[in-house]
Scaffold this motif. Sequence first.
Motif, PDB file in Angstrom:
ATOM      1  N   ASP A  99      -3.250   7.417   0.848  1.00  0.00           N
ATOM      2  CA  ASP A  99      -1.791   7.408   0.685  1.00  0.00           C
ATOM      3  C   ASP A  99      -1.085   7.574   2.021  1.00  0.00           C
ATOM      4  OD1 ASP A  99      -2.037   7.029  -1.978  1.00  0.00           O
ATOM      5  OD2 ASP A  99      -1.165   8.937  -2.604  1.00  0.00           O
ATOM      6  N   SER A 100       0.188   7.198   2.036  1.00  0.00           N
ATOM      7  CA  SER A 100       1.033   7.349   3.213  1.00  0.00           C
ATOM      8  C   SER A 100       2.285   8.125   2.837  1.00  0.00           C
ATOM      9  CB  SER A 100       1.431   5.979   3.770  1.00  0.00           C
ATOM     10  OG  SER A 100       0.296   5.245   4.186  1.00  0.00           O
ATOM     11  N   LEU A 101       2.956   8.631   3.857  1.00  0.00           N
ATOM     12  CA  LEU A 101       4.221   9.334   3.681  1.00  0.00           C
ATOM     13  C   LEU A 101       5.317   8.606   4.447  1.00  0.00           C
ATOM     14  CD1 LEU A 101       3.099  13.058   4.126  1.00  0.00           C
ATOM     15  CD2 LEU A 101       3.758  11.935   1.986  1.00  0.00           C
ATOM     16  N   LEU A 102       6.471   8.524   3.831  1.00  0.00           N
ATOM     17  CA  LEU A 102       7.667   7.997   4.479  1.00  0.00           C
ATOM     18  C   LEU A 102       8.499   9.183   4.913  1.00  0.00           C
ATOM     19  CD1 LEU A 102       9.526   5.502   5.102  1.00  0.00           C
ATOM     20  CD2 LEU A 102      10.582   5.938   2.865  1.00  0.00           C
ATOM     21  N   ASP A 103       8.711   9.310   6.216  1.00  0.00           N
ATOM     22  CA  ASP A 103       9.428  10.450   6.774  1.00  0.00           C
ATOM     23  C   ASP A 103      10.837  10.066   7.200  1.00  0.00           C
ATOM     24  OD1 ASP A 103       7.208  12.026   6.458  1.00  0.00           O
ATOM     25  OD2 ASP A 103       6.663  12.061   8.587  1.00  0.00           O
ATOM     26  N   ALA A 104      11.742  11.062   7.137  1.00  0.00           N
ATOM     27  CA  ALA A 104      13.052  10.919   7.765  1.00  0.00           C
ATOM     28  C   ALA A 104      12.875  11.014   9.278  1.00  0.00           C
ATOM     29  CB  ALA A 104      13.988  12.014   7.262  1.00  0.00           C
ATOM     30  N   ASP A 105      13.897  10.679  10.016  1.00  0.00           N
ATOM     31  CA  ASP A 105      13.804  10.694  11.477  1.00  0.00           C
ATOM     32  C   ASP A 105      13.477  12.080  12.026  1.00  0.00           C
ATOM     33  OD1 ASP A 105      14.323   8.019  11.503  1.00  0.00           O
ATOM     34  OD2 ASP A 105      16.459   8.233  11.987  1.00  0.00           O
ATOM     35  N   ALA A 127       8.987  10.483   0.806  1.00  0.00           N
ATOM     36  CA  ALA A 127       8.325   9.808  -0.315  1.00  0.00           C
ATOM     37  C   ALA A 127       6.851   9.600  -0.002  1.00  0.00           C
ATOM     38  CB  ALA A 127       9.000   8.469  -0.611  1.00  0.00           C
ATOM     39  N   ARG A 128       6.083   9.458  -1.058  1.00  0.00           N
ATOM     40  CA  ARG A 128       4.651   9.182  -0.966  1.00  0.00           C
ATOM     41  C   ARG A 128       4.384   7.810  -1.557  1.00  0.00           C
ATOM     42  NH1 ARG A 128      -0.096  13.374  -2.889  1.00  0.00           N
ATOM     43  NH2 ARG A 128      -1.888  11.979  -2.650  1.00  0.00           N
ATOM     44  N   PHE A 129       3.465   7.056  -0.969  1.00  0.00           N
ATOM     45  CA  PHE A 129       3.165   5.716  -1.475  1.00  0.00           C
ATOM     46  C   PHE A 129       1.789   5.280  -0.989  1.00  0.00           C
ATOM     47  CE2 PHE A 129       5.043   5.142   2.661  1.00  0.00           C
ATOM     48  CZ  PHE A 129       4.398   4.051   3.218  1.00  0.00           C
ATOM     49  N   CYS A 130       1.355   4.143  -1.523  1.00  0.00           N
ATOM     50  CA  CYS A 130       0.069   3.548  -1.134  1.00  0.00           C
ATOM     51  C   CYS A 130       0.328   2.132  -0.650  1.00  0.00           C
ATOM     52  CB  CYS A 130      -0.891   3.544  -2.319  1.00  0.00           C
ATOM     53  SG  CYS A 130      -2.474   2.721  -2.009  1.00  0.00           S
ATOM     54  N   MET A 131      -0.171   1.799   0.515  1.00  0.00           N
ATOM     55  CA  MET A 131       0.059   0.474   1.100  1.00  0.00           C
ATOM     56  C   MET A 131      -1.160  -0.405   0.843  1.00  0.00           C
ATOM     57  SD  MET A 131       2.753  -0.500   2.822  1.00  0.00           S
ATOM     58  CE  MET A 131       3.237  -2.130   3.390  1.00  0.00           C
ATOM     59  N   TYR A 132      -0.928  -1.636   0.373  1.00  0.00           N
ATOM     60  CA  TYR A 132      -2.032  -2.576   0.206  1.00  0.00           C
ATOM     61  C   TYR A 132      -1.533  -4.006   0.358  1.00  0.00           C
ATOM     62  CZ  TYR A 132      -0.656  -3.855  -4.607  1.00  0.00           C
ATOM     63  OH  TYR A 132       0.008  -4.324  -5.705  1.00  0.00           O
ATOM     64  N   ASP A 133      -2.475  -4.931   0.430  1.00  0.00           N
ATOM     65  CA  ASP A 133      -2.162  -6.351   0.598  1.00  0.00           C
ATOM     66  C   ASP A 133      -2.435  -7.077  -0.709  1.00  0.00           C
ATOM     67  OD1 ASP A 133      -1.712  -8.714   2.653  1.00  0.00           O
ATOM     68  OD2 ASP A 133      -3.420  -9.272   1.403  1.00  0.00           O
ATOM     69  N   ASP A 134      -1.480  -7.832  -1.192  1.00  0.00           N
ATOM     70  CA  ASP A 134      -1.605  -8.585  -2.438  1.00  0.00           C
ATOM     71  C   ASP A 134      -1.490 -10.067  -2.125  1.00  0.00           C
ATOM     72  OD1 ASP A 134      -1.694  -9.456  -5.046  1.00  0.00           O
ATOM     73  OD2 ASP A 134       0.342  -8.802  -5.558  1.00  0.00           O
ATOM     74  N   ASP A 135      -2.651 -10.705  -1.887  1.00  0.00           N
ATOM     75  CA  ASP A 135      -2.687 -12.135  -1.569  1.00  0.00           C
ATOM     76  C   ASP A 135      -1.735 -12.477  -0.419  1.00  0.00           C
ATOM     77  OD1 ASP A 135      -4.614 -12.746  -3.454  1.00  0.00           O
ATOM     78  OD2 ASP A 135      -3.156 -13.181  -5.028  1.00  0.00           O
ATOM     79  N   GLY A 136      -1.800 -11.658   0.651  1.00  0.00           N
ATOM     80  CA  GLY A 136      -0.991 -11.915   1.828  1.00  0.00           C
ATOM     81  C   GLY A 136       0.378 -11.267   1.820  1.00  0.00           C
ATOM     82  N   GLU A 137       0.745 -10.662   0.692  1.00  0.00           N
ATOM     83  CA  GLU A 137       2.029  -9.961   0.601  1.00  0.00           C
ATOM     84  C   GLU A 137       1.781  -8.460   0.763  1.00  0.00           C
ATOM     85  OE1 GLU A 137       5.919  -9.879  -2.323  1.00  0.00           O
ATOM     86  OE2 GLU A 137       3.940  -9.880  -3.260  1.00  0.00           O
ATOM     87  N   SER A 138       2.471  -7.841   1.708  1.00  0.00           N
ATOM     88  CA  SER A 138       2.339  -6.403   1.915  1.00  0.00           C
ATOM     89  C   SER A 138       3.141  -5.662   0.844  1.00  0.00           C
ATOM     90  CB  SER A 138       2.843  -6.017   3.299  1.00  0.00           C
ATOM     91  OG  SER A 138       2.023  -6.583   4.304  1.00  0.00           O
ATOM     92  N   VAL A 139       2.488  -4.690   0.215  1.00  0.00           N
ATOM     93  CA  VAL A 139       3.103  -3.964  -0.896  1.00  0.00           C
ATOM     94  C   VAL A 139       3.039  -2.465  -0.632  1.00  0.00           C
ATOM     95  CG1 VAL A 139       3.052  -3.511  -3.377  1.00  0.00           C
ATOM     96  CG2 VAL A 139       2.397  -5.773  -2.509  1.00  0.00           C
ATOM     97  N   ALA A 140       4.184  -1.807  -0.737  1.00  0.00           N
ATOM     98  CA  ALA A 140       4.241  -0.347  -0.770  1.00  0.00           C
ATOM     99  C   ALA A 140       4.277   0.039  -2.242  1.00  0.00           C
ATOM    100  CB  ALA A 140       5.474   0.165  -0.040  1.00  0.00           C
ATOM    101  N   ALA A 141       3.128   0.463  -2.764  1.00  0.00           N
ATOM    102  CA  ALA A 141       2.974   0.671  -4.199  1.00  0.00           C
ATOM    103  C   ALA A 141       3.161   2.134  -4.575  1.00  0.00           C
ATOM    104  CB  ALA A 141       1.593   0.194  -4.641  1.00  0.00           C
ATOM    105  N   VAL A 188       8.403  -5.710   3.219  1.00  0.00           N
ATOM    106  CA  VAL A 188       7.359  -5.518   2.221  1.00  0.00           C
ATOM    107  C   VAL A 188       7.978  -5.511   0.828  1.00  0.00           C
ATOM    108  CG1 VAL A 188       6.137  -4.089   3.913  1.00  0.00           C
ATOM    109  CG2 VAL A 188       7.363  -2.991   2.025  1.00  0.00           C
ATOM    110  N   ARG A 189       7.137  -5.586  -0.192  1.00  0.00           N
ATOM    111  CA  ARG A 189       7.575  -5.402  -1.577  1.00  0.00           C
ATOM    112  C   ARG A 189       7.383  -3.932  -1.941  1.00  0.00           C
ATOM    113  NH1 ARG A 189       3.784  -7.976  -5.478  1.00  0.00           N
ATOM    114  NH2 ARG A 189       3.199  -5.908  -6.221  1.00  0.00           N
ATOM    115  N   LEU A 190       8.429  -3.306  -2.389  1.00  0.00           N
ATOM    116  CA  LEU A 190       8.371  -1.909  -2.779  1.00  0.00           C
ATOM    117  C   LEU A 190       8.247  -1.824  -4.290  1.00  0.00           C
ATOM    118  CD1 LEU A 190      10.469   1.039  -1.418  1.00  0.00           C
ATOM    119  CD2 LEU A 190      10.337   0.666  -3.890  1.00  0.00           C
TER     120      LEU A 190
END
Length: 263
Positions: free
Chosen positions: A12-18, A24-38, A62-64
């Motif tokens: 998993d990854s974290l999205l931080d403020a400056d 927020a917490r999310f998982c990044m992966y590739d879906d047939d060449g499309e980057s997805v923050a799932a 990316v697609r969120l």
Amino acid sequence: MPVRQHPEDRLDSLLDADDGTALARFCMYDDDGESVAADVQPLPGAALTAVAAQARRDLAGVRLDTPDEGLADALVAGGLALHQATTELRHDLAELPAPPVLPAGWTLAEPGWDADLARACDAAYGPDHPNWRWQSGDNEQMRAIFDAGDPVPPLRSASARVVGPDGRSAGHVLCAGPVPWTDDVCGWILDIAVAPHAQGNGLGRALLTHALRGTREAGLSTLGLSVLDRNPARRLYDNAGFRTHARVFSVLLPPTADSTGTQ
């Protein structure tokens, strides 16, 4: 970096403020060449408008995908369009429908992939289908599932082809399980389709019933699937006893001049 690896879960990854506050917490992966923050989930106390603004900047291109309708609403309120809304359904397999009687000449056969089934799926997922248009890469993906178990092997007891009086495949149901992308021990319908020329004969219901009974036979207690809101097949799933488990809202985050679409 505003996007960083989760310190306790490397997947998993974290999205931080400056200022370094985790938003927020999310998982990044590739879906047939499309980057997805799932599975983007705002953390307790994070303002949804702040999460939306930070995502637009640091996840640009990316697609969120998020189960949080409030976050999706915040992105839409900021000028973006909802790409799609999907419902994850589950069946607890406690009470199953009886296998329907197939029309004369029609049978359920062992799962597999052949040229007739490829043509059937190409016709079933035509230009007007609410989900997607069938592509040549989908055939390759199906072969990889059967030949190499990639990304998951088929659950054969719950999978089947439907074969017509001419001996040709006219549709199928393909299941896997237990699958790694659910929190519960769950079977999953990867694909279910019937060629247009064979529709109207109750074949979809027969395939779905086979999947339900075959999943329970395999010792799994739940069968799941994902369906877009505008897909009329939802009625079939509801009538078979599937119930809503979760909702997923997808928004395409516009790229910026210096974004690469990957994080």
